[in-house]
Design an enzyme around this catalytic site. Structure first.
Site, short mmCIF file in Angstrom:
data_model
loop_
_atom_site.label_atom_id
_atom_site.label_comp_id
_atom_site.label_asym_id
_atom_site.label_seq_id
_atom_site.Cartn_x
_atom_site.Cartn_y
_atom_site.Cartn_z
N HIS A 58 0.81 -1.22 0.00
CA HIS A 58 0.00 0.00 0.00
C HIS A 58 0.84 1.27 0.00
CE1 HIS A 58 -3.64 -2.28 0.21
NE2 HIS A 58 -3.33 -2.84 1.36
N GLU A 159 -5.66 -11.77 7.79
CA GLU A 159 -6.45 -10.53 7.77
C GLU A 159 -7.83 -10.73 7.16
OE1 GLU A 159 -4.27 -7.38 5.74
OE2 GLU A 159 -3.49 -8.74 4.22
N ASP A 185 -8.24 -4.90 7.12
CA ASP A 185 -8.82 -5.90 6.22
C ASP A 185 -9.64 -6.92 7.00
OD1 ASP A 185 -8.26 -5.29 3.48
OD2 ASP A 185 -6.14 -5.53 3.95
C1 3PY Z 1 -4.65 -4.01 7.45
O1 3PY Z 1 -5.00 -3.44 8.49
O2 3PY Z 1 -5.41 -4.64 6.71
C2 3PY Z 1 -3.26 -3.92 7.04
O3 3PY Z 1 -2.87 -4.56 6.09
C3 3PY Z 1 -2.37 -3.03 7.84
O4 3PY Z 1 -1.19 -2.74 7.20
MG MG Z 2 -4.34 -5.40 4.89
#
Ligand code: 3PY
Ligand code: MG
Length: 262
Positions: A58, A159, A185
């Site tokens: 990102h 995530e 996520d």
């Molecule tokens: C998230 O919070 O999804 C991340 O990937 C943080 O970097």
């Molecule tokens: Mg993420």
């Protein structure tokens, strides 16, 4: 099981190995770089973090910038991780060949995906990393597949709800050194907004460190604020990514402007 082992940049006397930093008894706080460029990376590394992550997923960072940022962080002697854009062996191997001490691999949703991520980090017979440690071997007299396999850190990102449901199996995959939680996520995957602080989201993430500890795997998490960093530290996470260079710059600048305009 993640144990301190010799490794890191081998004979480079400046550099603490990433494995050492992550297995020390104190939590390892990391700096997170999303701003492209070697100078900010150097400033982050000089700030005193235990490790620095160059976020190619990102962050606004391409391959050439990642390379110069790895060089800048290397000058300071702080271990550098790269968050690769995806669970893509090509990117994982390019980051490691460029000298990253480890990778953070996004969206690892199953044991099979964890096996693929780990395999890309390790030379045969432990994995399928292709030989060509162009920068990784620089100045490391005894660089070898075995040394690289024992020092490179593979952190898989859990995530999503399906990934958390299979956390036990994911941490059981040999060669997974760390699980790194992406709270945003994960919140999206639960049907909440990305900055959600729903009790159920918190409850589920608070349960992660114990599972990791049982398997000798480091529990890591991205922390959007110092308050969240303290929360997750108390929950047992030991690999704590501090708010990024960009977040820090924006917050500090907004506070400064507020105070001078008051
Ligand atoms: C998230 O919070 O999804 C991340 O990937 C943080 O970097
Ligand atoms: Mg993420």
């Amino acid at each position: 099981m993640l144990q301190p082992r010799p490794g890191g940049r081998g004979s480079d006397p400046l550099t603490v190995s990433l494995r050492e930093a992550l297995t020390s008894t104190k939590p390892a706080v990391g700096g997170w770089c999303v701003i492209p460029g070697s100078f900010t990376a150097e400033v982050m590394a000089r700030a005193g973090f235990d490790w620095v992550c160059i976020d190619v997923q990102h962050g606004l960072i391409g391959y050439q910038e990642m390379l110069s940022m790895l060089q800048a962080v290397g000058v300071v002697g702080v271990p550098a991780l790269v968050r690769v854009p995806w669970n893509d062996p090509g990117w994982i191997m390019k980051a490691l060949d460029a000298g990253a001490a480890g990778v953070i691999v996004p969206m690892v949703n199953s044991p099979a995906e964890a096996v693929a991520a780990v395999g890309a980090c390790r030379y045969p017979p432990d994995g399928y990393r292709s030989w060509g440690p162009t920068r990784a071997s620089l100045g490391v007299a005894d660089y070898s597949p075995a040394l690289a396999n024992s020092s490179v850190i593979c952190a898989v990102m859990v995530e999503t709800v399906p990934a958390l449901e299979r956390l036990d199996e994911i941490v059981s995959v040999p060669g997974v050194d760390a699980v790194f939680i992406g709270p945003s996520d994960f919140a999206l995957s639960m049907g909440f907004g990305p900055r959600s602080d729903e009790p159920e989201h918190r409850r589920q993430l608070e349960a992660v460190p114990a599972v990791c500890r049982d398997h000798g795997v480091v529990a890591g998490i991205a922390c959007g604020s110092t308050e969240l960093l303290e929360r997750w530290r108390q929950a047992g996470y030991t690999m704590l990514a501090a708010p990024s260079d960009l977040v820090t710059l924006r917050r500090a600048t907004a506070e400064m402007l507020d105070s001078v305009r008051r």
